[in-house]
Design a protein around this motif. Structure first.
Motif, short mmCIF file in Angstrom:
data_model
loop_
_atom_site.label_atom_id
_atom_site.label_comp_id
_atom_site.label_asym_id
_atom_site.label_seq_id
_atom_site.Cartn_x
_atom_site.Cartn_y
_atom_site.Cartn_z
N VAL A 105 0.85 -1.19 0.00
CA VAL A 105 0.00 0.00 0.00
C VAL A 105 0.89 1.24 0.00
CG1 VAL A 105 -1.95 -1.15 1.14
CG2 VAL A 105 -0.19 -0.03 2.53
N PRO A 106 0.37 2.38 -0.44
CA PRO A 106 1.17 3.60 -0.43
C PRO A 106 1.56 4.01 1.00
CG PRO A 106 -0.79 3.87 -1.81
CD PRO A 106 -0.95 2.58 -1.06
N ALA A 107 2.67 4.70 1.11
CA ALA A 107 3.11 5.21 2.42
C ALA A 107 2.00 6.05 3.03
CB ALA A 107 4.38 6.05 2.24
N GLY A 108 1.82 5.92 4.34
CA GLY A 108 0.80 6.67 5.05
C GLY A 108 -0.56 5.99 5.07
N SER A 109 -0.68 4.83 4.42
CA SER A 109 -1.95 4.09 4.41
C SER A 109 -2.21 3.46 5.77
CB SER A 109 -1.92 3.00 3.34
OG SER A 109 -1.81 3.55 2.05
N ASP A 110 -3.45 3.15 6.02
CA ASP A 110 -3.86 2.46 7.24
C ASP A 110 -3.58 0.97 7.05
OD1 ASP A 110 -5.15 1.25 9.38
OD2 ASP A 110 -6.93 2.54 9.25
N LYS A 111 -2.43 0.51 7.56
CA LYS A 111 -2.02 -0.89 7.37
C LYS A 111 -2.97 -1.85 8.09
CE LYS A 111 2.38 -1.92 7.48
NZ LYS A 111 3.81 -1.99 7.86
N GLU A 112 -3.52 -1.44 9.23
CA GLU A 112 -4.45 -2.30 9.95
C GLU A 112 -5.73 -2.52 9.14
OE1 GLU A 112 -6.00 -4.91 12.51
OE2 GLU A 112 -3.95 -4.17 12.57
N LYS A 113 -6.25 -1.45 8.54
CA LYS A 113 -7.43 -1.56 7.69
C LYS A 113 -7.13 -2.48 6.50
CE LYS A 113 -10.56 1.13 4.75
NZ LYS A 113 -10.90 2.47 4.24
N ALA A 114 -5.96 -2.31 5.91
CA ALA A 114 -5.57 -3.15 4.78
C ALA A 114 -5.53 -4.62 5.18
CB ALA A 114 -4.22 -2.70 4.23
N HIS A 115 -4.97 -4.90 6.35
CA HIS A 115 -4.89 -6.28 6.83
C HIS A 115 -6.30 -6.84 7.08
CE1 HIS A 115 -3.67 -9.74 9.24
NE2 HIS A 115 -2.49 -9.60 8.66
N LEU A 137 -4.86 -18.25 6.04
CA LEU A 137 -4.34 -17.05 5.40
C LEU A 137 -3.15 -16.53 6.18
CD1 LEU A 137 -4.47 -14.64 3.39
CD2 LEU A 137 -6.06 -13.56 5.01
N ASN A 138 -2.04 -16.32 5.48
CA ASN A 138 -0.88 -15.63 6.02
C ASN A 138 -0.78 -14.32 5.24
OD1 ASN A 138 -0.06 -17.90 7.66
ND2 ASN A 138 0.54 -18.87 5.74
N ALA A 139 -1.03 -13.22 5.92
CA ALA A 139 -1.09 -11.93 5.23
C ALA A 139 -0.01 -10.99 5.75
CB ALA A 139 -2.46 -11.30 5.43
N GLU A 140 0.57 -10.26 4.80
CA GLU A 140 1.61 -9.27 5.11
C GLU A 140 1.28 -7.99 4.37
OE1 GLU A 140 6.34 -8.61 4.07
OE2 GLU A 140 5.51 -10.63 4.00
N VAL A 141 1.33 -6.87 5.07
CA VAL A 141 1.08 -5.56 4.44
C VAL A 141 2.35 -4.73 4.58
CG1 VAL A 141 -0.34 -3.48 4.47
CG2 VAL A 141 -1.38 -5.70 5.03
N THR A 142 2.82 -4.21 3.47
CA THR A 142 4.00 -3.33 3.46
C THR A 142 3.62 -2.02 2.79
OG1 THR A 142 4.81 -4.22 1.35
CG2 THR A 142 5.60 -5.28 3.37
N THR A 143 4.45 -1.00 3.01
CA THR A 143 4.23 0.29 2.38
C THR A 143 5.36 0.57 1.42
OG1 THR A 143 5.32 1.42 4.21
CG2 THR A 143 2.92 1.25 4.30
N LYS A 144 5.06 1.41 0.46
CA LYS A 144 6.07 1.81 -0.53
C LYS A 144 6.23 3.30 -0.48
CE LYS A 144 7.39 1.49 -5.31
NZ LYS A 144 7.10 1.03 -6.63
#
Length: 144
Positions: A105-115, A137-144
């Motif tokens: 997800v883009p930098a500054g995104s809500d990673k918890e919401k994405a997860h 499900l094994n899920a990983e959220v990173t920012t760019k």
């Protein structure tokens, strides 16, 4: 989305030896053969590969729709799926699917919401909801 029920028609054709030709209206045909584990050549998609691919593909398409509805911006999603074929009592069947999802997800995104939306996608996937096998499900959220 069109009203339910939906119907999907695929035709499979084969001779005594060789590949199975899978066709559906409007899409390129696929060739199928048994996997190496069942004595096949290992150079074509197998029913086992196709089912496992359907799990990964449906997960991504479900996430795409859920993310759009929830206005989540995202850059990329990579999903791999592993299906486990085993004995369940007297029958051989898929007993489990492991889905590994890496969302960027883009930098500054809500990673918890994405997860949370990744988890909702796993719960909402119509392919895995149609199977009796357990899904992890094994899920990983990173920012760019």
């Amino acid at each position: 989305m069109q009203a339910l029920p939906h119907h999907y028609h695929v035709t499979a054709r084969a001779t005594a030896d060789g590949n199975v030709n899978l066709t559906a209206e409007g899409v390129a045909p696929l060739l199928s053969a048994p996997p190496v584990q069942f004595g096949g050549p290992g150079d074509q998609w197998s029913p086992e590969d196709l089912l496992t691919a359907a799990v990964a593909d449906c997960f991504i398409l479900t996430f795409r729709a859920i993310a759009k509805f929830n206005q989540l911006e995202w850059t990329s999603l990579e999903c791999s799926a592993t299906g486990t074929l085993d004995k369940d009592g007297r029958k051989t069947c898929f007993t489990a699917f492991e889905v590994n999802a890496k969302l960027e997800v883009p930098a500054g995104s809500d990673k918890e919401k994405a997860h949370q939306l990744l988890e909702k996608s796993e719960e909402s996937c119509l392919v895995t909801n149609s199977l009796s096998a357990a899904v992890t499900l094994n899920a990983e959220v990173t920012t760019k």
